[in-house]
Design an enzyme around this catalytic site. Structure first.
Site, mmCIF file in Angstrom:
data_model
loop_
_atom_site.group_PDB
_atom_site.id
_atom_site.type_symbol
_atom_site.label_atom_id
_atom_site.label_comp_id
_atom_site.label_asym_id
_atom_site.label_seq_id
_atom_site.Cartn_x
_atom_site.Cartn_y
_atom_site.Cartn_z
ATOM 1 N N HIS A 232 0.845 -1.208 0.000
ATOM 2 C CA HIS A 232 0.000 0.000 0.000
ATOM 3 C C HIS A 232 0.872 1.246 0.000
ATOM 4 C CE1 HIS A 232 -0.016 1.485 4.247
ATOM 5 N NE2 HIS A 232 0.093 0.219 4.599
ATOM 6 N N ASP A 244 5.634 2.599 7.229
ATOM 7 C CA ASP A 244 4.270 2.165 6.899
ATOM 8 C C ASP A 244 3.650 3.120 5.873
ATOM 9 O OD1 ASP A 244 1.757 1.073 6.849
ATOM 10 O OD2 ASP A 244 1.157 1.851 8.819
ATOM 11 N N GLU A 276 -5.447 1.861 1.855
ATOM 12 C CA GLU A 276 -5.345 0.686 2.740
ATOM 13 C C GLU A 276 -5.725 1.095 4.156
ATOM 14 O OE1 GLU A 276 -3.216 -2.086 5.622
ATOM 15 O OE2 GLU A 276 -3.109 0.066 5.429
ATOM 16 N N GLU A 277 -5.256 2.272 4.553
ATOM 17 C CA GLU A 277 -5.465 2.727 5.937
ATOM 18 C C GLU A 277 -6.933 3.032 6.230
ATOM 19 O OE1 GLU A 277 -3.232 2.296 8.001
ATOM 20 O OE2 GLU A 277 -1.252 2.658 7.152
ATOM 21 N N ASP A 305 3.995 -4.977 3.580
ATOM 22 C CA ASP A 305 3.489 -3.851 4.364
ATOM 23 C C ASP A 305 4.351 -3.748 5.620
ATOM 24 O OD1 ASP A 305 2.014 -1.925 5.620
ATOM 25 O OD2 ASP A 305 0.163 -3.101 5.801
ATOM 26 N N HIS A 405 2.089 4.793 12.824
ATOM 27 C CA HIS A 405 0.968 5.730 12.628
ATOM 28 C C HIS A 405 1.191 7.079 13.309
ATOM 29 C CE1 HIS A 405 -2.226 2.563 11.244
ATOM 30 N NE2 HIS A 405 -1.186 2.673 10.426
HETATM 31 N N1 DTR Z 1 -2.403 -2.901 8.854
HETATM 32 C C1 DTR Z 1 -1.086 -2.408 8.726
HETATM 33 C C2 DTR Z 1 -0.105 -2.776 9.778
HETATM 34 C C3 DTR Z 1 -0.148 -4.181 10.243
HETATM 35 C C4 DTR Z 1 -0.478 -4.578 11.491
HETATM 36 N N2 DTR Z 1 -0.401 -5.927 11.585
HETATM 37 C C5 DTR Z 1 0.009 -6.430 10.400
HETATM 38 C C6 DTR Z 1 0.254 -7.722 10.001
HETATM 39 C C7 DTR Z 1 0.646 -7.946 8.702
HETATM 40 C C8 DTR Z 1 0.808 -6.873 7.798
HETATM 41 C C9 DTR Z 1 0.551 -5.565 8.205
HETATM 42 C C10 DTR Z 1 0.157 -5.345 9.503
HETATM 43 C C11 DTR Z 1 -1.123 -0.907 8.544
HETATM 44 O O1 DTR Z 1 -1.306 -0.120 9.474
HETATM 45 O O2 DTR Z 1 -0.989 -0.509 7.395
HETATM 46 ZN ZN ZN Z 2 -0.848 1.674 8.765
HETATM 47 ZN ZN ZN Z 3 0.602 -0.518 6.432
#
Ligand code: DTR
Ligand code: ZN
Ligand code: ZN
Length: 438
Positions: A232, A244, A276-277, A305, A405
């Site tokens: 993303h 991130d 994605e967020e 990611d 974040h």
């Molecule tokens: N969702 C993602 C960060 C994230 C948290 N746990 C995982 C596990 C596997 C991949 C990504 C992630 C974000 O904040 O973009």
């Molecule tokens: Zn994120």
């Molecule tokens: Zn992420």
């Protein structure tokens, strides 16, 4: 003579297999570009804001230079932004007040009225009309609480954290609400109920916006199923999102540039996802738009990611469920991706472990569509355990990414050595699929 030999060599073997050839300096160059884009566009690269569009332009321009035809796939999503921090005031202003995602805007004053957990419509009695409702967190979604409150004519809603939890919390109402909804600590919730009147002020902005996925595909010497790799490209609005997920985006871009100069046996398709967020919106849109045939043509989807976390671990998605934890095995073929990554790390003497599919990144829509998935992740806001510190080094009791974040997710937040390993693992595994006979 030498030039002839070289020429002959390139003619005979134009498709020499690409492995481990990602230059971390080149990846760092893309990371610096994303940092500078954030610096020039209000400190973030969030979907619906100019920093994202500039990021997409950067990726598309580098891809075109490398000879790709770039597809920008548009889709809409619900944009939300807190414009000013929330204010909650009784006799004094409360500290640590959070605006829940998709809260409405407002400036209201009313009597505080307790309404339990707010999960039943009846929790908000007649007294709640024009009052400031106070409910406790838990038992049902924030959205249910807010919708019950709105129907009872409540002017604003305060959600207090659960007993035993420290401080306030973040949360989403999922669907835009007109009502201002804020979060406070458990203790603050109790104090609000002791006030004669309270004022709640929120300033938010919600609207439907269009953003884009960036997609490109290599040529191939023999037709066959496609290997897909994605990352993303959007950040959260709170910061530049360099770990991130400029990390995954930059590594993927450098791999695409390198692959643009060769012709693999199988086509490689790259995707940089938007929003994605906001709830995996770009990748969900992409998968939903695939016909059954197109879905079947994807051999595997590999997700990247957060692949340069400062207090890292090397997590590989547990494709075969050998860890016997949480979610089942991934769709058939997922075990193969896991094995390829494991072998890469093993060969370099690097530790690694399996991680469960929890639905928290862009692999999820692919997995739900029955497509094999794999990928890497080096850790977010979760704390490193003593056992992990023993295996990986770093600091136990500290987040794997303390800037997760946050505004401090800048260039200095990325561990270059970690990014070097993960970028090369990406190049290696994508190449294994792209040149299946080697
Ligand atoms: N969702 C993602 C960060 C994230 C948290 N746990 C995982 C596990 C596997 C991949 C990504 C992630 C974000 O904040 O973009
Ligand atoms: Zn994120
Ligand atoms: Zn992420």
């Amino acid at each position: 003579m030498l030039t002839h030999a070289l020429l002959l060599l390139t003619l005979v073997a134009p498709d020499a297999r690409l492995i481990d050839t990602i230059s971390v300096d080149a990846v760092m160059g893309h990371l610096r570009a994303f940092q500078s884009i954030a610096d020039r566009h209000g400190g973030n690269r969030a979907a619906g804001l100019p920093g994202y569009d500039a990021s997409a332009d950067y990726v598309a321009a580098r891809l075109r230079e490398a000879g790709y035809t770039v597809e920008l796939q548009p889709f809409t999503f619900e944009f939300f932004r807190e414009i000013r921090p929330a204010l909650l005031k009784g006799r004094r202003a409360f500290k640590g007040v959070t605006t829940l995602r998709f809260s409405g805007s407002g400036d209201v004053t009313g009597r505080p009225v307790g309404a339990g957990d707010g999960c039943q419509a009846a929790d908000f009695g007649r007294a709640a009309r024009r009052a400031v409702g106070v409910v406790s967190r838990g038992s049902c979604s924030f959205r249910v609480k807010a919708e019950h409150a709105a129907r009872a004519g409540v002017a604003a809603l305060v959600v207090a954290n659960q007993r035993g939890e420290q401080g306030t919390f973040k949360g989403s109402l999922v669907v835009p609400q007109r009502l201002p909804v804020v979060g406070v600590s458990h203790e603050a919730g109790r104090q609000v109920l002791r006030q004669g009147g309270v004022r709640v002020v929120t300033r938010t902005r919600t609207d439907r916006r269009t953003t884009r996925n960036v997609i490109a595909q290599t040529a191939a010497t023999s037709p066959g199923r496609v290997v897909m790799a994605g990352a993303h490209l959007d950040s959260v609005p709170e910061g530049p999102g360099i770990n991130d997920n400029a990390s995954g985006s930059a590594a993927l871009l450098e791999l695409a540039i390198r692959l643009g100069r060769t012709t693999p046996e199988r086509p490689v398709r790259f995707a940089w996802w938007g929003a994605e967020e906001q709830g995996l919106i770009g990748s969900k849109h992409y998968v939903a738009r695939l016909s059954e045939r197109q879905r079947e043509r994807i051999e595997v989807y590999l997700n990247f990611d957060m692949i340069g976390s400062p207090n890292h671990t090397y997590a590989i998605f547990d494709g075969d469920d050998s860890d016997k934890k949480g979610a089942k095995a991934g769709p058939p073929g997922s075990a193969r991706a896991e094995r390829y990554f494991q072998r890469y790390f093993d060969a370099r003497g690097l530790p690694h472990h399996g991680t469960d599919f929890k639905g928290n990144s862009d692999y999820d829509p692919f997995l739900k569509a029955g497509i094999a998935v794999g990928g890497l992740f080096t850790g977010a806001g979760d704390l490193k355990t003593a056992e992990e510190a023993r295996r990986y080094g770093g600091t136990a009791g500290r987040a794997k990414d303390p800037c997760y974040h946050e505004a401090c997710d800048k260039l200095a937040n990325v561990n270059e050595k970690v990014l070097e390993a993960t970028s090369n693992a990406m190049a290696h595994v994508v190449s294994k699929y792209a040149w299946p006979r080697t």
